[in-house]
Enzyme design. Structure first.
Site, mmCIF file in Angstrom:
data_model
loop_
_atom_site.group_PDB
_atom_site.id
_atom_site.type_symbol
_atom_site.label_atom_id
_atom_site.label_comp_id
_atom_site.label_asym_id
_atom_site.label_seq_id
_atom_site.Cartn_x
_atom_site.Cartn_y
_atom_site.Cartn_z
ATOM 1 N N LYS A 46 44.886 41.931 37.432
ATOM 2 C CA LYS A 46 45.480 42.903 38.347
ATOM 3 C C LYS A 46 46.120 44.071 37.610
ATOM 4 C CE LYS A 46 48.930 39.587 39.773
ATOM 5 N NZ LYS A 46 49.526 39.120 38.516
ATOM 6 N N LYS A 99 38.922 39.634 30.936
ATOM 7 C CA LYS A 99 39.249 38.938 32.180
ATOM 8 C C LYS A 99 39.515 39.958 33.297
ATOM 9 C CE LYS A 99 43.457 37.224 33.188
ATOM 10 N NZ LYS A 99 44.561 36.404 33.649
ATOM 11 N N LYS A 115 57.553 40.236 26.221
ATOM 12 C CA LYS A 115 58.091 41.164 27.222
ATOM 13 C C LYS A 115 59.210 42.036 26.673
ATOM 14 C CE LYS A 115 56.773 39.307 31.675
ATOM 15 N NZ LYS A 115 57.222 38.943 33.018
HETATM 16 P P1 ATP Z 1 48.322 40.255 34.997
HETATM 17 O O1 ATP Z 1 47.344 41.372 34.946
HETATM 18 O O2 ATP Z 1 49.673 40.649 35.550
HETATM 19 O O3 ATP Z 1 48.364 39.415 33.765
HETATM 20 P P2 ATP Z 1 46.410 38.555 36.282
HETATM 21 O O4 ATP Z 1 45.662 39.116 37.437
HETATM 22 O O5 ATP Z 1 45.699 38.530 34.966
HETATM 23 O O6 ATP Z 1 47.791 39.283 36.143
HETATM 24 P P3 ATP Z 1 47.996 36.181 36.235
HETATM 25 O O7 ATP Z 1 49.255 36.584 36.965
HETATM 26 O O8 ATP Z 1 48.005 36.076 34.757
HETATM 27 O O9 ATP Z 1 46.799 37.121 36.712
HETATM 28 O O10 ATP Z 1 47.471 34.815 36.790
HETATM 29 C C1 ATP Z 1 47.778 34.294 38.064
HETATM 30 C C2 ATP Z 1 46.835 33.138 38.323
HETATM 31 O O11 ATP Z 1 45.516 33.646 38.597
HETATM 32 C C3 ATP Z 1 46.665 32.170 37.155
HETATM 33 O O12 ATP Z 1 46.602 30.856 37.669
HETATM 34 C C4 ATP Z 1 45.350 32.548 36.523
HETATM 35 O O13 ATP Z 1 44.692 31.457 35.927
HETATM 36 C C5 ATP Z 1 44.556 33.072 37.717
HETATM 37 N N1 ATP Z 1 43.648 34.153 37.313
HETATM 38 C C6 ATP Z 1 44.006 35.406 36.997
HETATM 39 N N2 ATP Z 1 42.949 36.157 36.692
HETATM 40 C C7 ATP Z 1 41.873 35.334 36.781
HETATM 41 C C8 ATP Z 1 40.478 35.514 36.577
HETATM 42 N N3 ATP Z 1 39.990 36.680 36.200
HETATM 43 N N4 ATP Z 1 39.661 34.466 36.764
HETATM 44 C C9 ATP Z 1 40.149 33.263 37.148
HETATM 45 N N5 ATP Z 1 41.460 33.034 37.363
HETATM 46 C C10 ATP Z 1 42.323 34.037 37.189
#
Ligand code: ATP
Ligand code: LTN
Length: 326
Positions: A195, A192, A111
């Site tokens: 968001k 993946k 970060k």
């Molecule tokens: P960012 O884009 O800010 O990294 P993100 O949407 O990838 O956010 P995280 O904040 O990293 O999500 O994860 C929050 C929770 O949601 C974690 O427990 C993670 O395992 C789950 N999660 C996030 N994206 C997925 C996905 N595509 N499939 C399954 N679980 C997910």
């Protein structure tokens, strides 16, 4: 009953991946453990935030979790910044944590590259996270892989403080969910669903309306075949849609392959869209209702009352041991 605590960052719109991978885990924990859930708003300000947007995100996040089925009768739900003991305990723990240990945190190293002129809070943030956990004698902390190191730090801090001042803190354990499919991006199914993705077409947001959901699913990347078969390596797009289908229905992957063995991708995709819509529309209805009434405030008031009583006691005993008293 064992205690579990989840901290949620109020950052941006949640996705179907978050729902399947994270929110549904919380729904399971509320049945098995005494569960604490809080919005980590003080963590959010370790990077720049627009105050109006932050306030909206906090409410929206709470409304989404409640709408998804987080039950305020089974969980203690609160807002971190309202409970002053988190920051108070954090200060004491910061003074007991070697600077070098914080500098080694992987997330800090990542970060700080992305935020020019980052604040000192970005470095000390894992200590605040340790306070969040240690205040409540938590047994398990469900976290994704990226947060595991921070829970290990909380364990180290607890052990160090206990050794120096006598037993004050319970040493928590990370709870890494084993099951649960990773949902992939609809446009690039080797990535993946996230968001923070740059292309919203690849992501189903929990608040997407019916028309958008259908459009995104119907145009999801697949392959040049027509067989609905689970083969993540060679058919990542179709396998991802099968994963979504099985996660949101009571059909297994085998059942789905059998059901669609004579179908084309179009009718399969249309059913996947239906299943997502049938899952998300009732959640959205509850979400908009929650934003209109004052239920969230009542839940937060109650959560604050309960957690500040517990946290005050822990803070007072720590203060006493450290010598912060008359
Ligand atoms: P960012 O884009 O800010 O990294 P993100 O949407 O990838 O956010 P995280 O904040 O990293 O999500 O994860 C929050 C929770 O949601 C974690 O427990 C993670 O395992 C789950 N999660 C996030 N994206 C997925 C996905 N595509 N499939 C399954 N679980 C997910
Ligand atoms: N750092 C976590 C959020 C968080 C947390 C916690 C999680 C803050 N305090 C305590 C578990 C326990 C994140 O960024 N997802």
């Amino acid at each position: 009953m064992k205690k579990v605590l989840t901290g949620l960052q109020p950052s941006g719109e949640l996705t179907l991946g978050n729902y399947i991978g994270a929110i549904r885990q919380i729904l399971k924990y509320q049945e098995e453990y005494e569960s604490f859930i809080f919005v980590a708003d003080m963590h959010a300000i370790t990077v720049p935030q627009d105050p109006i947007k932050l306030r909206e995100n906090i409410r929206s996040l709470l409304a989404i979790y409640l709408a998804c089925g987080v039950d305020p009768k089974k969980n203690t739900i609160f807002l971190q910044s309202e409970n002053v003991y988190h920051a108070n305990v954090s200060w004491i723990l910061e003074c007991l944590t070697p600077y070098g240990e914080l500098g080694r945190m992987t997330q800090f190293k990542d970060k700080k590259e992305k935020n020019a002129n980052f604040g000192a809070g970005l470095l000390t943030y894992p200590v605040l996270m340790a306070s969040d956990i240690l205040l409540y004698d938590i047994d398990y902390v469900p976290v994704g892989r990226d947060q595991k190191q921070h829970v290990e730090l909380a364990r180290n801090i607890a052990e160090r403080v206990n050794k120096k001042y006598g037993d004050i803190f319970k040493v928590p354990e990370p709870l890494i969910p084993t099951e649960g499919a990773k949902i992939a991006d609809l446009v690039d199914p080797t990535k993946k669903m996230s968001k923070s993705s740059e292309n919203p077409k690849g992501v189903i947001y929990l608040l997407d309306d019916e028309r958008i959901i259908r459009k995104k699913i119907m145009s999801a990347t697949t392959d040049s075949e027509t067989r609905v078969v689970f083969d993540p390596e060679n058919k990542p797009g179709i396998s991802n849609l099968i994963n979504i289908y099985t996660s949101l229905s009571n059909l297994s992957i085998k059942d789905i392959e059998e059901k669609y063995k004579d179908s084309n991708y179009g009718s399969f995709k249309s059913d996947v869209a239906d299943i997502i819509i049938n899952t998300l529309i009732p959640i959205q209805e509850r979400y908009y209702k929650l934003l209109e009434n004052n239920e969230i405030d009542k839940i937060l008031d109650e959560g604050l009352k309960k957690t500040s009583t517990i946290a005050k006691e822990k803070y007072e005993s720590l203060k006493e041991k450290v010598g912060l008293h008359r």
